[in-house]
Enzyme design. Structure first.
Site, short mmCIF file in Angstrom:
data_model
loop_
_atom_site.label_atom_id
_atom_site.label_comp_id
_atom_site.label_asym_id
_atom_site.label_seq_id
_atom_site.Cartn_x
_atom_site.Cartn_y
_atom_site.Cartn_z
N GLN B 259 55.52 45.44 46.93
CA GLN B 259 54.66 45.62 45.77
C GLN B 259 55.43 46.29 44.63
OE1 GLN B 259 51.84 44.54 43.87
NE2 GLN B 259 51.57 44.25 46.06
N HIS B 262 57.83 44.55 41.91
CA HIS B 262 57.37 43.75 40.77
C HIS B 262 57.82 44.36 39.44
CE1 HIS B 262 55.11 40.46 42.43
NE2 HIS B 262 54.56 41.26 43.31
N GLU B 327 43.82 45.77 44.46
CA GLU B 327 44.07 44.34 44.35
C GLU B 327 44.38 43.76 45.75
OE1 GLU B 327 47.71 43.52 42.32
OE2 GLU B 327 47.25 41.39 42.01
N HIS B 328 45.33 44.41 46.44
CA HIS B 328 45.70 43.99 47.79
C HIS B 328 45.37 45.13 48.75
CE1 HIS B 328 48.69 41.99 45.07
NE2 HIS B 328 48.35 40.93 45.77
N ASP B 361 50.91 36.18 49.05
CA ASP B 361 51.44 35.98 47.70
C ASP B 361 51.93 34.55 47.49
OD1 ASP B 361 50.97 38.60 47.09
OD2 ASP B 361 53.03 39.27 47.47
N HIS B 420 7.13 29.45 20.52
CA HIS B 420 7.39 29.26 21.95
C HIS B 420 6.06 28.97 22.67
CE1 HIS B 420 11.30 31.13 21.17
NE2 HIS B 420 11.67 30.89 22.41
#
Lengths: 431, 431
Positions: B259, B262, B327-328, B361, B420
C-alpha cells in the site's frame, strides 16, 4: 408558448438554447458558501445560530432551541385534517412498497479452487435530509427522501428545515412524523448543510445529505461532497410530453401547467407530429391559464422555457426526447409499452393517457426525486440503493492465491510495483 | 511506524489526526482549474493544444495529432511480452466475469387494478476514461474502469491519457486494446476533463468521466459534476489490516509495503490485540524495507501516515476498522467469514491469510477502484451499476388513475400546487 419544428433549419441550436441551464454555481455564490462552511466548521453551533438569525429572521436563544422535538412532530400529525393524514399514510405505504423492490442484496460465488468472491451490502449509518422551508415547503419531499432511507435500514435520519421568521409548516412536520425521522432541526441554507457534513455540538455529522434546496443549498452540497455523500445537484423541474394527438388537450395543457407552476424556471415541453393537435393544446393553455391559482408563475415559465414542438413522426419525437433526457417523460400515446425500449434517457416515464405526472409526484410509488437538466443521461431516480453501499469480498483459497498471485505478480512488476508483486508471491510459495 | 493503543487516553484524537485528509481542494487550485475549464469551453481544441504544450511538454502540430489511433494500441499489444499479454487477458476475463454479476435488470409488477409500476435500466451512451500518465501509468486501472463500462453496454468509451514529453506507455495502450477502448487521445490534466465534459472539435463530449488523477484532475472532475457524471473524488490509497497474530509477519509487512509504495501519502495500518505480534511485524518491516525498490517512498509513507495499533480484542479491532472505513480491509484471521457482518464500512474486504490485497488490485475480479478517505461510509466500489441508469415506469389503469388521483389531489392542494391537483383529478373524472 414558443413553437419549434424539428425540420426548422435552426432547430438544433434553438433546442440547445431552450434547454440551456448551468448547474455549476457562479464564483460569488461559491465564495459565500465556502465562507459559511468554514465558519460552521470552526465555530459550530455559534455560527449556525448567527446565520439562522441573519438569513431566517428569527433568533433562537441557544442551539438547543434549534431542535424540533418529537412531540412537536406528533402534534402536527394530530392537527392536520384527517384527509391529509390518510393521504400521507397511503402515499408513504405505496412509496415503501415500491422501494422494497429496490433493495440491494448480498451475493457470492465459489470457484472451483475454493476461492470465494462476492459483495456485501450495508445501509448507511446516518443520513441528513434537507427540506426546504417557506414558500416551497413540500411534505411529499419528506416522504420521497425519507422512506427509501428507512427501507434501506439507515440507522438515523436527521431532518433539517429552515423556518423563515420562525414559522413551521405542519404538513411537513406531520410527514416527518409519519416516516419516523429520528431528529429534526429548524435550520436551513448552507449553514445546515455544513452542520450536517461536519457536525456541531448540537447537530450530528451524517454520512450523506439528500434533499432539494435553493442555489446556496445546492452549492453547499457540492462543496461538501467527499466529506459526505450527496444525492444530486438539481436544476429546475421539467416535463416532456410525447402525444399522438388523441389525448384530451385540456389534460395535456394541465400537465404542462403542473410542471410550470413549480417556479419561473420550470420547463414544459410538448412534442407531437400532429400540428392541429399542437394548436388545440395551445388553445387549451390560453383558455385554462386564467383559471389557475399560480397563473403568473406558470405564464412566465411557459413563456421563458416552454415549447410546443412539431416532430415528423413518433420516431422523430422519441429522438427529441432522448436529446432532452427529461426528468419527467409522459408518453401520452396509444401503445406506450411498445416504444419503451427506444427511450434511452428519462428520470421517470409516465405511460398512457391516464398517467398524469402528478400521481407520480405524490403517491404512485416511484420516487419523485429525479435527475434534472439532462442528467438522466447518467443518473437515476433516488432510491433505496442510494442509502446502501457495497463492499467487495475476496477470499482466496491457498490454490487460488497461488494461481492469482502469478497473474498479479506479472502485472505488478509491469507497473513497477514490486511490493505488490512480492506480497502476492509470498502466498503462492506455500499455496 | 507509530504505535497507538485503543486504551491510550488520547487515542480518539490521535486516530483522527492520523486519518485526516481533506478531499476538498484549496481555493487556488480550484481557481486555476476553473480558468482551464472556461478556456476549453470557449476555445475548444486550441485551448487543449495550448495546455498540452505547457503542462505535458510536447507540442502536437494540430488537434488530430492528439488522437492515438487504433493501430497504435494494437501495435503496443503486439510489442509487450507474451507473459504480460496473458496476464492482461486473464485479469480482464476475471474482472468481466465478476462484473457480469453486477448488472442491473429491468423489473415491473402489475397491481390489482391493472396499474403497472417498474424500472427500466439503460447503459450510458458515452463514457470518458481518464488514465494517469508518467510515473503512475497503470494498465490495471484501464482494465478496472473499462471492463465494467463495456459489460454495462456503454456505447462508446473514450480514453484520455497524458503523455509527458510525448511518451506513451505500451502496457497502458495494450490494456486499452484488450478492453476495446473506442477512441483514445493523448491529453491529460484539467484540460482533458474539460474536453470530455463539454466536447471540443476533436474530442467528443461524454456523459460520465471515470478514472483516477492528480489534484488538478480531481478538482476538474468535481467542477464539471452535473454537466457530466463522475465516479468519485479519490484520496490517497489505504489499507487497514486486522490480524490475530497468526499470519507470517513478513506477509503482513509486505502487505503494508504494497500500500505504502503507491506514494508518500498512502496509508498502511495494522490492528492486532497481540502486542508481541506488532513487535514482530515491526521487526519484519525493519528487515525487509531495505530490500524494496521503492524504499524511500514506502519509508516516508509509513513514517507519516502508517500505524501499528494495539486493540483490546477482536471486537475492539473491528470497531477501529469501522471508524476508519478503509478502502482496503484485510481480515488476516482464522474465521474471517464469522465477523463479516460486523464490518459496516469498507471498500473491499480481503478475507483470510492467503488473500493479499495485491491479487484484488489486479486480477481477483472485484474492482480496484474503491472509496478512499472514509467515503466507504457512503459509497461503493466502481461497478457495472455506475455505467447503467434507471428510469422509473408508471402506467396507471383508468381505475388506478382515479384512485391515485384522489390521494395526489389532497397532497397537491396541501402544498398549494393546484395545477398538479387538477391534472390528477381530470383522469379521475372519467376513470
Amino acid at each position: 408558448m414558443r413553437r419549434l419544428s424539428t425540420t426548422d433549419s435552426d432547430f438544433d441550436p434553438a433546442l440547445e438554447q431552450l434547454l440551456a441551464w448551468d448547474l455549476v454555481s457562479d464564483h460569488q455564490v461559491r465564495q459565500r458558501v465556502d465562507d459559511i462552511i468554514q465558519d460552521v466548521r470552526q465555530r459550530g453551533d455559534l455560527a449556525v445560530l448567527d446565520y439562522t438569525a441573519r438569513f431566517d429572521r428569527w433568533s433562537p436563544a441557544c442551539a438547543a432551541d434549534l431542535r424540533i422535538p418529537h412531540a412537536r412532530l406528533a402534534a402536527a400529525w394530530e392537527q392536520i385534517p384527517g384527509a391529509q393524514r390518510d393521504a400521507l399514510e397511503q402515499a408513504a405505504a405505496r412509496i415503501r412498497h415500491y422501494a422494497e423492490r429496490q433493495k440491494l442484496a448480498d451475493w457470492s460465488f465459489t470457484e472451483a479452487d475454493g476461492t470465494v468472491l462476492g459483495q456485501q451490502v450495508s445501509p448507511l449509518d446516518r443520513v441528513g435530509l434537507y427540506v426546504p422551508g417557506g414558500k416551497a415547503a413540500y411534505p411529499s419531499s419528506v416522504l420521497m427522501n425519507a422512506v427509501p432511507a428507512k427501507v434501506a435500514g439507515v440507522g438515523e435520519l436527521i431532518m433539517v428545515v429552515p423556518t423563515p421568521a420562525g414559522e413551521l409548516n405542519d404538513l411537513v412536520l406531520a410527514a416527518a412524523h409519519v416516516v419516523g425521522v429520528d431528529q429534526a432541526f429548524a435550520v436551513g441554507g448552507a449553514q445546515a448543510v455544513a452542520a450536517l457534513a461536519y457536525g456541531t455540538e448540537t447537530i450530528p455529522a451524517v454520512d450523506k445529505i439528500v434533499g432539494p434546496g435553493n442555489i446556496y443549498v445546492a452549492t453547499a452540497k457540492r462543496a461538501v461532497f467527499g466529506q459526505v455523500g450527496i444525492d444530486m445537484v438539481a436544476g429546475p423541474s421539467e416535463i416532456l410530453i410525447i402525444c399522438d394527438g388523441k389525448t384530451d388537450p385540456d389534460w395535456i395543457a394541465m400537465d404542462l401547467f403542473s410542471q410550470a407552476e413549480h417556479d419561473e424556471d420550470a420547463q414544459s415541453i410538448l412534442v407531437s407530429w400532429d400540428a392541429d393537435y399542437l394548436d388545440r393544446v395551445a388553445a387549451s393553455v390560453e383558455r385554462l391559464l386564467p383559471t389557475l391559482e399560480r397563473e403568473a408563475i406558470i405564464a412566465t415559465a411557459l413563456r421563458q422555457r416552454g415549447a410546443l414542438i412539431l416532430a415528423q413522426d413518433l420516431d422523430d419525437a422519441i429522438a427529441v426526447a432522448n436529446r432532452v433526457a427529461p426528468e419527467h417523460l409522459e408518453l401520452s400515446v396509444a401503445q406506450p409499452e411498445s416504444i419503451l425500449r427506444q427511450i434511452r434517457h428519462a428520470g421517470a416515464i409516465f405511460m398512457g393517457r391516464y398517467t398524469a405526472e402528478a400521481i407520480g409526484d405524490y403517491c404512485a410509488g416511484p420516487n419523485h426525486v429525479l435527475p434534472t437538466s439532462r442528467t438522466a443521461r447518467f443518473s437515476s431516480p433516488l432510491g433505496v440503493y442510494d442509502f446502501q453501499k457495497r463492499s467487495s469480498l475476496i477470499m482466496a483459497s491457498p490454490a487460488g492465491a497461488a494461481r492469482l498471485g502469478q497473474t498479479a505478480s506479472v502485472l505488478a512488476r509491469g507497473e513497477g510495483l514490486t511490493a505488490h508483486a512480492r506480497s502476492a508471491e509470498y502466498r503462492g510459495e506455500v499455496g
